[in-house]
Design a protein around this motif. Structure first.
Motif, PDB file in Angstrom:
ATOM      1  N   ALA A   1     -15.864   6.143   1.811  1.00  0.00           N
ATOM      2  CA  ALA A   1     -14.997   6.141   0.628  1.00  0.00           C
ATOM      3  C   ALA A   1     -13.730   6.938   0.903  1.00  0.00           C
ATOM      4  CB  ALA A   1     -15.750   6.740  -0.567  1.00  0.00           C
ATOM      5  N   ALA A   2     -13.854   8.045   1.634  1.00  0.00           N
ATOM      6  CA  ALA A   2     -12.676   8.825   2.010  1.00  0.00           C
ATOM      7  C   ALA A   2     -11.735   7.990   2.871  1.00  0.00           C
ATOM      8  CB  ALA A   2     -13.104  10.085   2.758  1.00  0.00           C
ATOM      9  N   ALA A   3     -12.317   7.184   3.764  1.00  0.00           N
ATOM     10  CA  ALA A   3     -11.493   6.298   4.593  1.00  0.00           C
ATOM     11  C   ALA A   3     -10.770   5.265   3.733  1.00  0.00           C
ATOM     12  CB  ALA A   3     -12.366   5.597   5.636  1.00  0.00           C
ATOM     13  N   SER A   4     -11.439   4.772   2.700  1.00  0.00           N
ATOM     14  CA  SER A   4     -10.813   3.797   1.795  1.00  0.00           C
ATOM     15  C   SER A   4      -9.682   4.419   0.984  1.00  0.00           C
ATOM     16  CB  SER A   4     -11.869   3.215   0.845  1.00  0.00           C
ATOM     17  OG  SER A   4     -12.828   2.466   1.553  1.00  0.00           O
ATOM     18  N   ILE A   5      -9.842   5.693   0.624  1.00  0.00           N
ATOM     19  CA  ILE A   5      -8.778   6.384  -0.111  1.00  0.00           C
ATOM     20  C   ILE A   5      -7.540   6.513   0.767  1.00  0.00           C
ATOM     21  CG2 ILE A   5      -8.110   8.593  -1.128  1.00  0.00           C
ATOM     22  CD1 ILE A   5     -11.024   8.899  -2.068  1.00  0.00           C
ATOM     23  N   GLN A   6      -7.756   6.835   2.037  1.00  0.00           N
ATOM     24  CA  GLN A   6      -6.643   6.973   2.982  1.00  0.00           C
ATOM     25  C   GLN A   6      -5.999   5.629   3.295  1.00  0.00           C
ATOM     26  OE1 GLN A   6      -5.932  10.195   2.787  1.00  0.00           O
ATOM     27  NE2 GLN A   6      -5.800  10.529   5.005  1.00  0.00           N
ATOM     28  N   ASP A   7      -6.806   4.585   3.351  1.00  0.00           N
ATOM     29  CA  ASP A   7      -6.307   3.238   3.646  1.00  0.00           C
ATOM     30  C   ASP A   7      -6.905   2.267   2.633  1.00  0.00           C
ATOM     31  OD1 ASP A   7      -5.451   0.843   4.635  1.00  0.00           O
ATOM     32  OD2 ASP A   7      -6.609   0.921   6.503  1.00  0.00           O
ATOM     33  N   PRO A   8      -6.211   2.031   1.517  1.00  0.00           N
ATOM     34  CA  PRO A   8      -6.751   1.188   0.438  1.00  0.00           C
ATOM     35  C   PRO A   8      -7.134  -0.224   0.887  1.00  0.00           C
ATOM     36  CG  PRO A   8      -4.816   2.391  -0.318  1.00  0.00           C
ATOM     37  CD  PRO A   8      -4.898   2.601   1.158  1.00  0.00           C
ATOM     38  N   SER A   9      -6.613  -0.692   2.008  1.00  0.00           N
ATOM     39  CA  SER A   9      -6.955  -2.035   2.477  1.00  0.00           C
ATOM     40  C   SER A   9      -8.330  -2.076   3.159  1.00  0.00           C
ATOM     41  CB  SER A   9      -5.897  -2.539   3.464  1.00  0.00           C
ATOM     42  OG  SER A   9      -5.882  -1.757   4.649  1.00  0.00           O
TER      43      SER A   9
END
Length: 562
Positions: free
Chosen positions: A164-172
């Motif tokens: 989820a942290a990775a998704s926050i950094q890269d919304p794609s």
């Protein structure tokens, strides 16, 4: 402890323990045996671990297993999703009353029977004549299911937060089930290696992990209310108290009272780590005082700070529906994004992930001690392998990796969807509670004066506290099995389809049904409860090979031939 004779001979009846051995059993100890070894011998076991845990380090392991911050983050879907903020702020202290009673009753048993087998041993000793082996069998398997699902469920939550942290950094970026599975397995393997280390190293690691857990919790409790940017989003800094304490979110089709009770799964799962001190009793000095104190300390400190965390989140959450249905796939991360700037969100997620990593490792240690204790009594297939203590590390390394492999197999549930993998959390809650309460229930309603209390006990309050604990669990077991759906029509809840059902009934009920069938068909013929391993220390007696006190509480009536 009673003074020894010149020959260092001891009698079970002189020890403050409730043992599977007959009261008139005499045993001989050498000069190098400590007071803890003396108590353990009275329970029928020889010391196999180094006693390098103290009250503080035992508390640290328990508090690390409790893992308030990562536990809360992993179960926010249930705590908030079923009854909203009112369920969180009211539900936690109400549930904590029952949980604290369970913890204190468990601590009383631990003081009287400080062994790694813990609740399993207690059930065997306290059960009515002839029922000891069956009580131990059911308690042991239920407790093992709780223990073996703990590390996978915690590590799944950690992996979900990392992605989820990775998704926050890269919304794609959208994490896949395959990626979540592989990351969780990787964390499991790291924990397996760490849990195989010597006891002294484990104590130090868990002290550091528990300290970090506590510091991270305090930081988060301060950072969320101080750093919230709700006002910049056109909202008051905090939600009004009337709304927080008065509005119950309609997360289920049940009446509000039932919804609040359903939300207790979050409290129960979060608070279920306090039994770890019981399972570490054979590695703890002054175990019949330090271990029960660690149990009560863990449940009370964890309960208080857990409630503070509930209140902070309840006053700052913006949109519950958005938290539950976020594309991030992790409700805690979605909540943080609603009320905090991205940098603070990432900082809190980082703290939670590290705390969760420490928690998962603590869970694996506790589970390995349970597996070792049960394998010592031949509960598992190939028990001769799982009960071995590594001669280099003096820890049950085989038991660690046995649990690790089982946990990885359970993680395949990830591919069944959120409801299926969510059963890992509800299994942990219901399996732990059943195991916690069987010996307490027996102690309160069947034993009476036959229980010999240890130095830490509840005195005249023992019956009242045990009754409340038993009643709370009897109420919660069916509640935890209700379909875990939100927003469905009542008819769908009562007659759920496969995509709405509560998989706890199957994933917990299935193995337990198999265990009962196994007992009826085979195990009752050979499983006799806790196996003592100090036969060579007994004086003037011959015991059955590898067994003594095998009939539960009727062991005291069994006369061994001279």
């Amino acid at each position: 402890m009673p003074a020894s004779t010149a020959e260092h001979n001891y009698n079970v009846v002189d020890e403050p323990v409730t043992s599977v051995l007959p009261d008139d059993t005499l045993y001989h100890l050498g000069q190098d045996f400590s007071a803890d070894d003396e108590v353990l011998a009275a329970l029928g076991y020889k010391a196999e671990f180094k006693r390098e845990f103290s009250l503080f380090t035992t508390f640290c392991v328990s508090f690390a297993v409790l893992g308030l911050l990562p536990s809360f983050a992993s179960t926010l879907y249930y705590g908030m999703g079923y009854a909203g903020t009112a369920g969180m702020v009211w539900g936690w202290p109400i549930a904590l009353i029952g949980i604290q009673c369970v913890a204190m009753s468990m601590a009383e048993l631990c003081s009287s029977m400080p062994t790694s087998g813990g609740l399993y041993y207690a059930a065997a000793v306290l059960a009515p004549p002839g029922w000891g082996p069956f009580a131990a069998w059911i308690t042991g398997w239920s407790n093992w299911l709780a223990q073996v699902t703990a590390a996978p469920s915690v590590n799944y939550g950690v992996a979900a937060m990392i992605l989820a942290a990775a998704s926050i950094q890269d919304p794609s970026y959208v994490p896949t089930d395959y990626q979540t599975f592989l990351l969780t397995v990787f964390i499991m393997l790291i924990h397996g290696v760490m849990s195989s280390l010597p006891t002294k190293w484990l104590a130090q690691l868990n002290s550091a992990g528990s300290t970090f857990n506590f510091i991270a919790l305090i930081i988060v409790l301060i950072l969320i209310p101080a750093g919230t940017d709700r006002e910049s989003r056109g909202l008051p800094k905090f939600t009004s108290s009337s709304k927080v304490w008065g509005d119950i979110y309609e997360g289920t089709a049940y009446p509000p009272g039932i919804s609040v009770l359903m939300s207790f799964i979050s409290v129960i799962w979060t608070m279920s780590g306090y039994d770890s001190a019981f399972h570490l009793a054979e590695e703890c000095s002054n175990a019949n005082m330090a271990s029960p104190r660690a149990i009560v300390m863990t449940s009370s400190v964890g309960g208080l700070f857990g409630w503070f965390l509930q209140i902070v989140v309840a006053y700052t959450v913006v949109d519950i529906d958005a938290v539950l249905n976020s594309e991030l796939g992790q409700p805690f991360a979605a909540y943080l994004m609603q009320c905090l700037p991205q940098k603070i969100t990432m900082a809190i997620l980082s703290l939670t992930i590290i705390a969760g990593f420490a928690m998962g490792q603590g869970c694996m240690i506790a589970a390995s001690r349970v597996t070792f204790a049960y394998a010592r009594d031949d509960c598992f297939p190939l028990s001769e392998h799982w009960k071995k203590v590594n001669q280099l590390t003096k820890t049950p390394v085989n038991a660690v990796w046995f649990n690790c492999v089982i946990g990885i197999l359970l993680l395949l549930m990830i591919f069944g969807g959120e409801l299926v993998i969510g059963a890992l959390f509800s299994i942990g809650a219901i399996a732990a509670f059943v195991a916690f309460t069987i010996p307490v229930f027996i102690r309160v309603f069947f034993v009476g004066s036959r229980f010999r209390a240890g130095p830490w006990n509840l005195g005249r309050y023992s019956f009242a506290v045990g009754t409340i604990a038993s009643g709370f669990v009897l109420l919660m077991v069916p509640i935890l099995c209700l379909p875990s759906v939100t927003g469905a029509e009542l008819r769908s809840v009562i007659y759920p389809s496969l995509d709405l059902m509560n998989w706890t009934c199957l994933v917990y009920g299935g193995p337990m049904l198999a265990v009962i069938i196994w007992w009826i068909v085979s195990a009752r013929k050979w499983f006799k409860g806790p196996r003592v391993n100090i036969e060579h220390l007994m004086i003037g007696r011959e015991v059955e090979p590898d067994r003594a006190g095998s009939q539960g509480t009727d062991a005291g009536d069994k006369k061994l031939d001279s």
